[in-house]
Every structure is written in structure tokens, then in C-alpha cells.
Design a protein around this motif. Sequence first.
Motif, PDB file in Angstrom:
ATOM      1  N   THR A 293       0.850  -1.378   0.157  1.00  0.00           N
ATOM      2  CA  THR A 293       0.026  -0.118  -0.016  1.00  0.00           C
ATOM      3  C   THR A 293       0.772   1.111  -0.029  1.00  0.00           C
ATOM      4  O   THR A 293       0.284   2.314   0.025  1.00  0.00           O
ATOM      5  CB  THR A 293      -0.917   0.010   1.259  1.00  0.00           C
ATOM      6  OG1 THR A 293      -0.225  -0.119   2.404  1.00  0.00           O
ATOM      7  CG2 THR A 293      -1.991  -1.109   1.212  1.00  0.00           C
ATOM      8  N   HIS A 294       2.166   1.162   0.035  1.00  0.00           N
ATOM      9  CA  HIS A 294       3.162   2.466   0.107  1.00  0.00           C
ATOM     10  C   HIS A 294       2.760   3.098   1.279  1.00  0.00           C
ATOM     11  O   HIS A 294       2.636   4.484   1.308  1.00  0.00           O
ATOM     12  CB  HIS A 294       3.145   2.943  -1.165  1.00  0.00           C
ATOM     13  CG  HIS A 294       3.992   2.388  -2.281  1.00  0.00           C
ATOM     14  ND1 HIS A 294       3.744   1.269  -2.751  1.00  0.00           N
ATOM     15  CD2 HIS A 294       5.132   2.723  -2.883  1.00  0.00           C
ATOM     16  CE1 HIS A 294       4.475   0.868  -3.747  1.00  0.00           C
ATOM     17  NE2 HIS A 294       5.652   1.698  -3.722  1.00  0.00           N
ATOM     18  N   THR A 295       2.688   2.521   2.334  1.00  0.00           N
ATOM     19  CA  THR A 295       2.234   3.361   3.727  1.00  0.00           C
ATOM     20  C   THR A 295       3.162   2.792   4.963  1.00  0.00           C
ATOM     21  O   THR A 295       3.775   1.814   5.080  1.00  0.00           O
ATOM     22  CB  THR A 295       0.813   3.026   3.965  1.00  0.00           C
ATOM     23  OG1 THR A 295       0.816   1.853   4.450  1.00  0.00           O
ATOM     24  CG2 THR A 295      -0.155   3.603   3.010  1.00  0.00           C
ATOM     25  N   LEU A 296       3.584   3.846   5.730  1.00  0.00           N
ATOM     26  CA  LEU A 296       4.409   3.816   7.009  1.00  0.00           C
ATOM     27  C   LEU A 296       3.218   4.051   8.049  1.00  0.00           C
ATOM     28  O   LEU A 296       2.510   5.011   8.090  1.00  0.00           O
ATOM     29  CB  LEU A 296       5.176   4.795   7.169  1.00  0.00           C
ATOM     30  CG  LEU A 296       6.487   4.911   5.939  1.00  0.00           C
ATOM     31  CD1 LEU A 296       7.248   6.046   6.130  1.00  0.00           C
ATOM     32  CD2 LEU A 296       7.136   3.562   5.964  1.00  0.00           C
ATOM     33  N   THR A 297       3.048   3.121   9.049  1.00  0.00           N
ATOM     34  CA  THR A 297       2.308   3.403  10.259  1.00  0.00           C
ATOM     35  C   THR A 297       3.115   3.183  11.539  1.00  0.00           C
ATOM     36  O   THR A 297       4.042   2.278  11.422  1.00  0.00           O
ATOM     37  CB  THR A 297       1.167   2.266  10.185  1.00  0.00           C
ATOM     38  OG1 THR A 297       0.541   2.085   8.945  1.00  0.00           O
ATOM     39  CG2 THR A 297       0.376   2.396  11.432  1.00  0.00           C
ATOM     40  N   TYR A 298       2.953   4.067  12.192  1.00  0.00           N
ATOM     41  CA  TYR A 298       4.005   4.386  13.236  1.00  0.00           C
ATOM     42  C   TYR A 298       3.683   4.936  14.606  1.00  0.00           C
ATOM     43  O   TYR A 298       2.381   5.442  14.566  1.00  0.00           O
ATOM     44  CB  TYR A 298       5.194   5.294  12.892  1.00  0.00           C
ATOM     45  CG  TYR A 298       4.702   6.750  12.784  1.00  0.00           C
ATOM     46  CD1 TYR A 298       4.783   7.426  13.465  1.00  0.00           C
ATOM     47  CD2 TYR A 298       4.065   7.277  11.403  1.00  0.00           C
ATOM     48  CE1 TYR A 298       4.268   9.042  13.268  1.00  0.00           C
ATOM     49  CE2 TYR A 298       3.900   8.251  11.220  1.00  0.00           C
ATOM     50  CZ  TYR A 298       3.937   9.485  12.081  1.00  0.00           C
ATOM     51  OH  TYR A 298       3.400  10.604  12.056  1.00  0.00           O
TER      52      TYR A 298
END
Length: 410
Positions: A293-298
Motif C-alpha cells: 500500500t506504500h504506507t508507513l504506520t508508526y
Amino acid sequence: MREPQIDYAAVFHALPGMVALLTPDLVYADADEDFLRLAGRSREQLLGRYIFDVFPENPNDPAAAGMRETEASMLRVVATGERDTMALLRYDIEDRERPGHWVEHFWSPVNAPVLGPDGRVMLIVHRVEEVTELIRARGGAGSDSRQARVLEAELYTRARELQDVNERLRRSHARDREVALALQEAMLPAPTPVGHHRAAVRYRPAIGTLNVCGDWYDLVDLPGDRIAIAVGDVVGHGLNAACVMGQLRSALSAAARVADGPARALEALGLYARHVDGAESTTVVKTYIDWGTHTLTYSSAGHPPPALLHPDGTVTFLDQATDPPLGARPEHVPRPEATTAFTEGATLILYTDGLIERRDEDIDTGLDRLANSLVRHGQASPDTLADALLTDLLPSTGNADDTALVVIRL
């Protein structure tokens, strides 16, 4: 009634008696007028210089131990965060007007810590009572008096005893550092490959014998084209910090494999940390990377924000999901979580505070320095970029805190 606005700098310089401020690296940060006058040094000769470059040991006196005693006391303050009151000592000072001529002084020093918001020693208050005339008066007018000779002999004997104790402590600390670093190396192996994605990790121990083994990193493969990355920092140093670090790293690595996001993983770690002595106030940031999904979750527990270097050369700090460190709240509270998109070819950088923080600077200064370095070297490979960041950001003389660093090309 309005509270008075206190100028603490003016208060410091008006203090009666000899008072100086030193950094944890034992570099002079300030000194009051009495200290400058009685020590026979100007402000320019003192500030910004290492204490024992300004006041070396008398080379003509084999029994001299003032420097070693003072160093041992100050290092105890830095290591323990507690005040250290020294016994009477003799410390000769070279006359600046007559090089090679040493003037006898007797001091009664107290070294006290000034703690920063993170609980670490930010400054050392070095207060000295000048008792030279009192000691001479006790010995009588004649320099050859029996009482003066007995007193001097007692001082020399005590100096030799303290010198031996200090040497044993130095050797013990050196052994502790060797064991701690070996433990650190075993706990922080090179990361396993993350598919076709390129990553680099680095760990740099601090220069001090005690200031090692609080920092860690971890990379975990997740189902699908995903990985979880963590970087953390345990409060404290040495073998105890290394053991706590190992427990927290393993617990978070396991939690990342079953939690549905970084916030839930940190919540599980926080509950676990409540039952680990020495884990309180640990900071850690957890980031999940999803290439599908080309995402960063932090989510961050009081840790410096990860940096995202975009392909166009701009830098974004991931600071939208920050909460207090582990164990900082009396009760369990759900942690925040944020998600941001990334473009293929971007670079993610996670690090510990040793990379950016300096005790005499605002943290924003360190973050700006990191961003500027990323812009200069951002097109390099992760390995080259990691080395460039360490070269640019760590002091050439060595850092007072250990540093962990993860660089991954997205």
C-alpha cells in the motif's frame, strides 16, 4: 502578587565562593568571578576547555593525586546522578606568569549534578572551598613545623590510597564495558535480509566506560511485503541496561508478530515493562512498512521522530503519534498511531537520541542537522548514507551517549 523574574545567570555569578559549571565530558561551561580569581585563570583560558588541560597534575610531585581524585568524583556524579563531597585534597596550580612554577593549594570540593528533563546529568556544579591559608595556619608560621609536615604526610598517604582505589575502579569499569559490549553485539546481530529492499544498521558505543548498552534496533519480517522496525533507548548504562535492553527488544519483537499495528505492539511492551526493573522511562518508536500500500504506520513512546527522506530531497519527521515513554503513566492508556504514504525510492531513518542530541543544544538544532545531512547524502546507498550520518552528526572526539541507527530504502 507577581512572582519575581529571576535572572539565574546573574545569581550564579553573584554566588559567594568558588563555583564552576562543567559538562559531563568535564569541559568548563561557566565559572564565577571568585573561581577565576582564586584559580588564577581568565574566562577565555577556562571556558570550553577540558578541566585537566587547564589544571594538569604537578609533574614534579610523584605523590600528587588531586587530578585523579577530582576526575573520579566527577565521573561518579555523571554515572550516579548523585552529589559527591570530596575530602580535603592538595592540588598544585601552575603559575601562568611563571611557567614551571607550581603553587600549593588545598581544596575542599563538592560536585553536584544538574539533571535534565530526561533525568540524565546535564551539568556538574563544582564548588570549591579554598582552605590553603587555614591549613598553613594550623601548621604554624614556619614551613618546617612538625604539625605541617605531619599534615602533609597524611595528605600524601591519603592521595596514594585514593589513587590505588581509582585505578581499581578504572580496571573494573573497563571490564564491565568489555562484557557489556560483547553482550550488546550478541543481542544486536546484523538484520536478516528484507527481500529486495536495502537496509543498513549501525551501533556506536559511547566513549565512557559506563555509557554503553542502552540502545537497540530490531527488524521483523511480517506476512506479505511488510516489515516492522523498532529503535529504542533504555534509561541507564552498563550491564544492567544491556540486560533490560535485551528483554525489551525480545518482547517487542514478539509483540510485533501478533499485534495489528505499532501502537498495539507498544501497548503490550508497556505492560511488560512494568514488571522489568530498570525498564521505566524507556523510549521506543515502532514503524510498520507496507510496500503493498506504500504506507508507513508508526507510534512513538517518547522517542525522537523517524525521518522520511523523499525522492525530491525534502525531509519529513514522523511526529504525529507521540506519547510518553514506557511506564510514564500510572495506568494503562491506549497509544496513538499515525499512517503516512511514501513514494518508491524514499528513505526511512530511525535512530536514538545519541545521533542528534547535545546537552547544550535544543533538540530542534539536532533535528535540523540531521535533515541537512540527509539532503546532502540522500542519493547514496543505505550503507553509505548510514556511515555519512555518523560522520556528520557524531562528535569527532566521540559521543557521550551510545547511538543506534537504521536506514532503509523504501
